[in-house]
Scaffold this motif. Structure first.
Motif, PDB file in Angstrom:
ATOM      1  N   ASP A  71     123.057  22.638  -1.776  1.00 39.43           N
ATOM      2  CA  ASP A  71     123.554  22.147  -3.023  1.00 39.43           C
ATOM      3  C   ASP A  71     122.774  22.502  -4.340  1.00 39.43           C
ATOM      4  OD1 ASP A  71     120.953  21.214  -2.233  1.00 39.43           O
ATOM      5  OD2 ASP A  71     121.213  19.013  -2.795  1.00 39.43           O
ATOM      6  N   GLY A  72     122.566  23.894  -4.258  1.00 41.46           N
ATOM      7  CA  GLY A  72     121.888  24.573  -5.380  1.00 41.46           C
ATOM      8  C   GLY A  72     120.856  25.471  -4.813  1.00 41.46           C
ATOM      9  N   HIS A  73     119.750  25.925  -5.303  1.00 40.69           N
ATOM     10  CA  HIS A  73     118.806  26.872  -4.855  1.00 40.69           C
ATOM     11  C   HIS A  73     117.385  26.246  -4.494  1.00 40.69           C
ATOM     12  CE1 HIS A  73     122.055  29.120  -6.853  1.00 40.69           C
ATOM     13  NE2 HIS A  73     121.769  29.933  -6.004  1.00 40.69           N
ATOM     14  N   ALA A  74     116.536  27.066  -3.894  1.00 40.57           N
ATOM     15  CA  ALA A  74     115.395  26.952  -3.548  1.00 40.57           C
ATOM     16  C   ALA A  74     114.339  28.156  -3.850  1.00 40.57           C
ATOM     17  CB  ALA A  74     115.104  26.341  -2.312  1.00 40.57           C
ATOM     18  N   SER A  75     113.080  27.756  -4.201  1.00 42.48           N
ATOM     19  CA  SER A  75     111.994  28.537  -4.228  1.00 42.48           C
ATOM     20  C   SER A  75     111.369  28.891  -2.823  1.00 42.48           C
ATOM     21  CB  SER A  75     111.100  28.460  -5.343  1.00 42.48           C
ATOM     22  OG  SER A  75     109.843  29.246  -5.294  1.00 42.48           O
ATOM     23  N   VAL A  76     111.300  29.885  -2.276  1.00 40.97           N
ATOM     24  CA  VAL A  76     110.623  29.843  -0.862  1.00 40.97           C
ATOM     25  C   VAL A  76     109.703  31.299  -0.975  1.00 40.97           C
ATOM     26  CG1 VAL A  76     111.246  30.331   1.654  1.00 40.97           C
ATOM     27  CG2 VAL A  76     112.883  29.299   0.051  1.00 40.97           C
ATOM     28  N   THR A  77     108.452  30.769  -0.782  1.00 42.82           N
ATOM     29  CA  THR A  77     107.413  32.042  -0.689  1.00 42.82           C
ATOM     30  C   THR A  77     107.580  32.619   0.877  1.00 42.82           C
ATOM     31  OG1 THR A  77     106.200  30.677  -2.340  1.00 42.82           O
ATOM     32  CG2 THR A  77     104.963  32.716  -1.155  1.00 42.82           C
ATOM     33  N   PHE A  78     108.180  33.694   1.034  1.00 42.43           N
ATOM     34  CA  PHE A  78     108.246  34.148   2.297  1.00 42.43           C
ATOM     35  C   PHE A  78     107.528  35.647   2.240  1.00 42.43           C
ATOM     36  CE2 PHE A  78     110.973  37.089   5.166  1.00 42.43           C
ATOM     37  CZ  PHE A  78     110.379  36.362   6.718  1.00 42.43           C
ATOM     38  N   LEU A  79     106.122  35.320   2.204  1.00 39.61           N
ATOM     39  CA  LEU A  79     105.199  36.619   2.013  1.00 39.61           C
ATOM     40  C   LEU A  79     104.363  36.655   3.234  1.00 39.61           C
ATOM     41  CD1 LEU A  79     104.398  35.860  -1.753  1.00 39.61           C
ATOM     42  CD2 LEU A  79     105.825  37.910  -0.652  1.00 39.61           C
ATOM     43  N   PHE A  80     103.527  37.729   3.193  1.00 34.86           N
ATOM     44  CA  PHE A  80     102.834  38.029   4.335  1.00 34.86           C
ATOM     45  C   PHE A  80     101.154  38.387   4.067  1.00 34.86           C
ATOM     46  CE2 PHE A  80     106.962  39.996   4.151  1.00 34.86           C
ATOM     47  CZ  PHE A  80     107.679  39.190   4.760  1.00 34.86           C
ATOM     48  N   GLY A  81     100.582  38.454   5.072  1.00 34.87           N
ATOM     49  CA  GLY A  81      98.918  38.660   5.013  1.00 34.87           C
ATOM     50  C   GLY A  81      98.155  37.479   5.253  1.00 34.87           C
ATOM     51  N   PRO A  82      96.800  37.450   5.207  1.00 34.99           N
ATOM     52  CA  PRO A  82      95.993  36.245   5.752  1.00 34.99           C
ATOM     53  C   PRO A  82      96.370  35.198   4.874  1.00 34.99           C
ATOM     54  CG  PRO A  82      94.846  38.326   5.620  1.00 34.99           C
ATOM     55  CD  PRO A  82      96.137  38.918   4.830  1.00 34.99           C
ATOM     56  N   GLY A  83      96.739  35.209   3.738  1.00 38.59           N
ATOM     57  CA  GLY A  83      96.589  33.997   2.919  1.00 38.59           C
ATOM     58  C   GLY A  83      98.111  33.287   3.054  1.00 38.59           C
ATOM     59  N   PHE A  84      99.098  34.032   3.597  1.00 41.70           N
ATOM     60  CA  PHE A  84     100.586  33.375   4.047  1.00 41.70           C
ATOM     61  C   PHE A  84     101.031  33.235   5.147  1.00 41.70           C
ATOM     62  CE2 PHE A  84     100.381  36.112  -0.257  1.00 41.70           C
ATOM     63  CZ  PHE A  84     100.811  35.286  -1.175  1.00 41.70           C
ATOM     64  N   ARG A  85     100.198  33.856   6.249  1.00 39.02           N
ATOM     65  CA  ARG A  85     100.589  33.868   7.481  1.00 39.02           C
ATOM     66  C   ARG A  85     100.992  32.692   8.060  1.00 39.02           C
ATOM     67  NH1 ARG A  85      99.268  32.424  12.101  1.00 39.02           N
ATOM     68  NH2 ARG A  85      97.525  31.386  11.295  1.00 39.02           N
ATOM     69  N   ALA A  86     100.279  31.693   7.738  1.00 40.81           N
ATOM     70  CA  ALA A  86     100.441  30.314   8.627  1.00 40.81           C
ATOM     71  C   ALA A  86     101.591  29.636   7.992  1.00 40.81           C
ATOM     72  CB  ALA A  86      99.314  29.260   8.289  1.00 40.81           C
ATOM     73  N   PHE A  87     101.890  29.729   6.815  1.00 39.80           N
ATOM     74  CA  PHE A  87     103.153  29.247   5.915  1.00 39.80           C
ATOM     75  C   PHE A  87     104.386  29.824   6.757  1.00 39.80           C
ATOM     76  CE2 PHE A  87      99.604  28.615   2.881  1.00 39.80           C
ATOM     77  CZ  PHE A  87      99.681  27.209   2.762  1.00 39.80           C
ATOM     78  N   THR A  88     104.188  31.384   6.666  1.00 39.78           N
ATOM     79  CA  THR A  88     105.498  32.126   7.010  1.00 39.78           C
ATOM     80  C   THR A  88     105.703  31.756   8.490  1.00 39.78           C
ATOM     81  OG1 THR A  88     104.999  33.878   5.373  1.00 39.78           O
ATOM     82  CG2 THR A  88     106.377  34.456   7.258  1.00 39.78           C
ATOM     83  N   GLN A  89     104.798  31.605   9.396  1.00 35.23           N
ATOM     84  CA  GLN A  89     104.953  31.206  10.914  1.00 35.23           C
ATOM     85  C   GLN A  89     105.556  29.857  10.847  1.00 35.23           C
ATOM     86  OE1 GLN A  89     103.960  33.278  13.510  1.00 35.23           O
ATOM     87  NE2 GLN A  89     105.606  31.808  14.196  1.00 35.23           N
ATOM     88  N   ASN A  90     104.959  28.940  10.209  1.00 35.14           N
ATOM     89  CA  ASN A  90     105.656  27.467  10.191  1.00 35.14           C
ATOM     90  C   ASN A  90     107.077  27.662   9.732  1.00 35.14           C
ATOM     91  OD1 ASN A  90     103.312  26.477  10.693  1.00 35.14           O
ATOM     92  ND2 ASN A  90     102.763  25.761   8.679  1.00 35.14           N
ATOM     93  N   LEU A  91     107.536  28.596   8.820  1.00 41.29           N
ATOM     94  CA  LEU A  91     109.036  28.596   8.498  1.00 41.29           C
ATOM     95  C   LEU A  91     109.570  29.014   9.679  1.00 41.29           C
ATOM     96  CD1 LEU A  91     111.319  28.612   6.340  1.00 41.29           C
ATOM     97  CD2 LEU A  91     110.476  30.655   5.285  1.00 41.29           C
ATOM     98  N   MET A  92     109.245  30.268  10.173  1.00 41.52           N
ATOM     99  CA  MET A  92     109.970  31.012  11.217  1.00 41.52           C
ATOM    100  C   MET A  92     110.008  29.992  12.368  1.00 41.52           C
ATOM    101  SD  MET A  92     111.226  33.271   9.726  1.00 41.52           S
ATOM    102  CE  MET A  92     111.942  34.143  11.103  1.00 41.52           C
ATOM    103  N   ASP A  93     108.900  29.260  12.744  1.00 36.24           N
ATOM    104  CA  ASP A  93     109.086  28.186  13.874  1.00 36.24           C
ATOM    105  C   ASP A  93     110.241  27.268  13.726  1.00 36.24           C
ATOM    106  OD1 ASP A  93     106.811  29.185  14.981  1.00 36.24           O
ATOM    107  OD2 ASP A  93     105.621  27.867  14.287  1.00 36.24           O
ATOM    108  N   TRP A  94     110.496  26.742  12.357  1.00 35.47           N
ATOM    109  CA  TRP A  94     111.739  25.770  12.144  1.00 35.47           C
ATOM    110  C   TRP A  94     112.878  26.588  12.263  1.00 35.47           C
ATOM    111  CZ3 TRP A  94     113.127  23.995   6.443  1.00 35.47           C
ATOM    112  CH2 TRP A  94     113.911  22.868   6.644  1.00 35.47           C
TER     113      TRP A  94
END
Length: 845
Positions: free
Chosen positions: A257-280
């Motif tokens: 229903d529109g658009h979303a900002s998604v921080t799909f980035l890499f490195g130590p500061g982003f790893r956990a968030f990106t892993q959580n997204l890819m798990d979903w």
């Protein structure tokens, strides 16, 4: 929350008077001081400030008392009509300025001198005066008198070069809402508070502050200004992301229903968030285990060094495209909270106004206009309860003032002039401070403990360091600052100690590295808390409390300390625990939706826009809290939400929703007032010797005279008599005509030709052009400084200039733990045995 409740409540700046000589180019500075309690007197000409004639209007009634631009930035001020074209008007202005603490003005260079209100005259009239000039390019230099619009300024400041679709003209941030002068004005408010601190604690004297909107707006490029100086690949634009070393980084996706900002980035500061997204994504069957479990810590480096082909990254982006298409914005936001993801919706102004988060935090202020706006016109609002953006931060001891409606033209002329007749007002300088023209840094002796990370917080504490504060930046290798993994890197080498972005945001600070996962580290932190005057942190709301270092614990031990928390959404409310970056705050706060082309998806401003704007408000908040401490000896807590502060930059669009019921839409580079206006392609190789075809010039016709000059230059005198309404109606045709003329021309030559003809124009500068811009060279905008690993590096200089106590930028940001031993031995006076204990406990990094 009524805007007329507690209108007499004293704010932290209640003792101070501001004379506001600005119009729409600078009135935000006085608005910030008004929220903090100052008596702000807006001097207007007999015909009223030009801001009063800016659309949109409440109820679509074009009237001096209904401009939503004027409403947005003039609540709580007193309006005084003076004709500065007459001797009497100038003398009355001087009488007001003689008793003022601060003057904000946005005169063109030389204009104030011609009126008899130049900086030397004002300094002699009132030696305690803090005089802030907000100008497009600065008060002097080769471009000081150039004609400028918001589009032209953004073109000069790099952020425009990296904003927009790669196959079309670059775009300005804000859409049709001007941003460049607002960024300078908000920065000017904090700069004035720094000068006030120096006056009240040391010299008793004022000084001049020179603001450059070009430099203020350049902060919105995320240090892309530095790429050429660091021998890094120049950043290129793509919609909703950035192109880095040939890799298109996507940060925005279409959803159901529109658009979303998604921080799909890499490195130590982003790893956990990106892993959580890819798990979903895997849980819902959109990818296999191999795609889910890539090395997200090393993934960026793998793309850059070829271990992972770019085609594989493109395949992952396609998986996400298919996945997000099945989710609504609400579902994605819910998942961001429950699964700890870096996702927020791209909100319209309607969705911002209806935000549950803002409602729970009682952000909005309803203000009564019924005495001057008796009916809604064609609008759908209640004149007795016009809804405005509220406090830019929450202060525990000195809450910001709920401001009354904006003044009618000249509403307070008699009142203020009667005050002049009644007696002399003197600037509120402490009697104990003897006037001495000190030149030492204004914040010398102020001690700051900096737990900030990423961009918004460190950019604010960098300003404090520039002006003399001693800032100790605490880091942990266990949770490496994400900015250390973000370009530009020296020579494009991905080294955490080689990030130009990190070094730029943290220049002048000392770096202490502790393993904060170990309880013993907290003993060191408590010692630093005992040392500090100011504590800054940008963790999630539960982090400091979890360490036993929340405000209540800190305040109990140090009732005199100032503590400020800066996060995306604030410390309370249903979205308080939303972790993330300025891209997400910009998206959910409405900045992404109106930036783009009407026939395409929104592209948003370049990446983390609120990370670039909110530091200015945080500096003002911290300096206001320090002023309260100076007055009372008491500290206080400041809760600053990036989103809430930034919404003031969108205030006219939000009022358009609350009064007229309309959503602010995208219009590329078009303007609500000026026409024609746009970015037009020029010949390849026409900018800074670059041999590429991404060369553009921004042109704005600000009035009929400028249009006639442009029509003459392009050989179309037959069009010179078109009215502005006709030019708006024929904008597509005029764009084609202008484009045909610019396409084979040299951009720099065109820029000089048009400026000589009085037409607002500037090439769209990226880092190569910015680096050699004569105006920026004149202002020393980039400086080479020592660096702990690189030997030397380049950082951006201060964005404003204090005439008597200028900034001192003497080193780049610290390498990880660079000053750990120095801080422990010199600042905390630990002996060898104590340091050995810390080393044995493996606390030091």
């Amino acid at each position: 929350m009524s805007g007329d409740t507690n209108t007499d409540a004293r704010g932290v700046l209640a003792d101070y008077r501001v004379v506001d000589l600005t119009d729409e180019r600078g009135h935000l500075a006085g608005a910030i001081w008004a929220q903090m309690g100052a008596d702000v007197i807006a001097i207007e000409p007999p015909e009223g400030s030009s801001a009063r004639r800016l659309a949109p209007f409440a109820g679509d009634v074009a009237d001096l008392e209904r401009s939503l631009h004027h409403w947005s930035y003039n609540r709580g001020k007193r309006s005084v009509v003076l004709d500065l074209g007459t001797a009497d008007g100038v003398e009355q202005a001087k009488a007001l300025i003689a008793g003022a603490d601060v003057v904000f003005e946005c005169f063109d260079p030389g204009e104030a001198e011609a009126l008899g209100l130049g900086r030397d005259v004002l300094a002699e009239l009132n030696p305690a005066l803090i005089h802030v000039s907000v100008t497009p390019f600065g008060s002097d230099g080769p471009k000081a008198n150039w004609v400028a619009s918001d589009l032209v300024l953004q073109a000069s400041a790099v952020n425009m070069a990296v904003t927009g679709d790669k196959d079309r003209a670059p775009l300005r941030a804000g859409g049709t809402l001007p941003q460049a002068m607002h960024n300078a004005a908000s920065e000017g408010a904090g700069a004035a508070l720094i000068a006030l601190w120096e006056r009240q604690t040391r010299s008793g004297l004022g000084q001049h502050i020179d603001m450059s909107a070009q430099q203020s707006m350049s902060q919105a490029s995320m240090s892309s200004t530095l790429n050429t100086s660091l021998n890094a690949t120049v950043t290129q634009r793509i919609a909703g992301g950035a192109s880095l070393q040939g890799i298109d980084i996507q940060l925005m996706w279409a959803c159901a229903d529109g658009h979303a900002s998604v921080t799909f980035l890499f490195g130590p500061g982003f790893r956990a968030f990106t892993q959580n997204l890819m798990d979903w994504v895997h849980d819902e069957g959109f990818c296999d285990e191999a795609s889910r479990d890539k090395n997200w810590t090393e993934y960026a480096m793998m793309l850059l060094d070829g271990r992972e082909p770019v085609s594989e990254y493109e395949r992952l982006k396609q998986i996400l495209t298919e996945f997000f298409a099945t989710k609504t914005k609400a579902e994605l936001l819910d998942a961001a909270m429950s699964r700890r993801l870096l996702i927020t919706p791209v909100s319209t102004t309607g969705e911002v106004v209806d935000s549950e988060q803002l409602a729970v935090r009682e952000y909005w202020e309803d203000v009564d206009h019924s005495d001057v706006v008796p009916d809604a016109g064609a609008g759908s609002f209640d004149p007795a309860a016009v809804r405005y953006p509220g406090p830019f931060a929450k202060f525990s001891e000195t809450p910001l003032v709920n401001l009354r409606r904006p003044p009618t033209l000249g509403e307070h002329t008699g009142e203020v002039l009667a005050e002049l007749e009644a007696g002399e007002r003197l600037p509120a300088v402490p009697a104990s401070v003897a006037p001495v023209a000190h030149t030492s840094p204004p914040l010398e002796g102020v001690k700051v403990l900096d737990f900030m990370w990423a961009m918004a917080g460190p950019a604010a504490s960098r300003v404090l360091a520039d002006y003399g504060a001693e800032v100790i930046r605490v880091e942990s290798a266990n949770k490496l600052d994400a900015v250390r993994s973000i370009q530009p890197f020296h020579d494009d080498v991905g080294d955490p100690d080689g990030s130009g972005l990190f070094s730029n945001l943290n220049a002048g600070k000392r770096g202490l590295a502790l393993d904060m996962s170990k309880p013993e580290a907290l003993d060191v932190i408590w010692d630093l808390i005992d040392w500090a005057d100011v504590i800054l942190e940008s963790f999630s709301p539960k982090a400091m409390t979890g360490w036993g270092m929340g405000w209540s614990q800190v305040h109990e031990r140090r009732p005199d300390v100032v503590m400020a928390s800066s996060c995306l959404m604030g410390q309370t409310g249903p979205l308080a625990l939303l972790a993330g970056f300025g891209t997400m705050a910009a998206a959910i706060s409405g900045f992404f939706y109106p930036v783009g082309w009407p026939d395409r998806a929104p592209c948003g401003p370049f990446t983390a826009y609120t990370d670039y704007t909110s530091p200015r408000w945080l500096v003002a908040a911290v300096m206001g809290a320090l002023e309260h401490k100076r007055q009372t000896g008491r500290g206080q807590y400041v809760d600053l939400s990036q989103s809430e502060a930034a919404l003031h930059l969108m205030a006219p669009a939000l009022l358009e929703r609350t009064t007229n019921g309309r959503i602010w839409e995208s219009a590329a580079n078009r303007d609500m007032v000026f026409a024609p206006q746009g970015a037009y392609q020029t010949a390849a190789g026409s900018s800074a010797g670059e041999d590429h075809d991404d060369n553009w010039i921004a042109i704005s016709c600000l009035d009929d005279g400028q249009w006639a000059a442009l029509a003459s230059a392009i050989g179309r005198d037959d069009l010179a008599s078109l009215s502005v309404g006709e030019r708006h109606a024929r904008h597509d045709e005029l764009d084609d005509t202008i484009s045909a003329w610019t396409r084979d021309r040299n951009g720099n030559e065109l820029m000089a030709e048009l400026q000589a003809a009085g037409v607002a124009a500037h090439i769209v500068q990226n880092s190569p052009e910015f680096t050699v811009d004569p105006q920026l060279l004149h202002r020393n905008a980039l400086v080479e400084v020592p660096h702990g690993k690189q030997g030397t590096t380049t950082v951006e200089n201060t964005r404003f200039v204090l005439s008597r106590t200028p900034a001192q930028v003497d080193r780049g940001g610290p390498t990880l733990g660079e000053h750990t031993f120095e801080v422990l031995t010199e600042t905390l006076a630990y002996d060898g045995d104590r340091i050995a204990e810390l080393a044995v406990a493996e606390l030091l990094e």
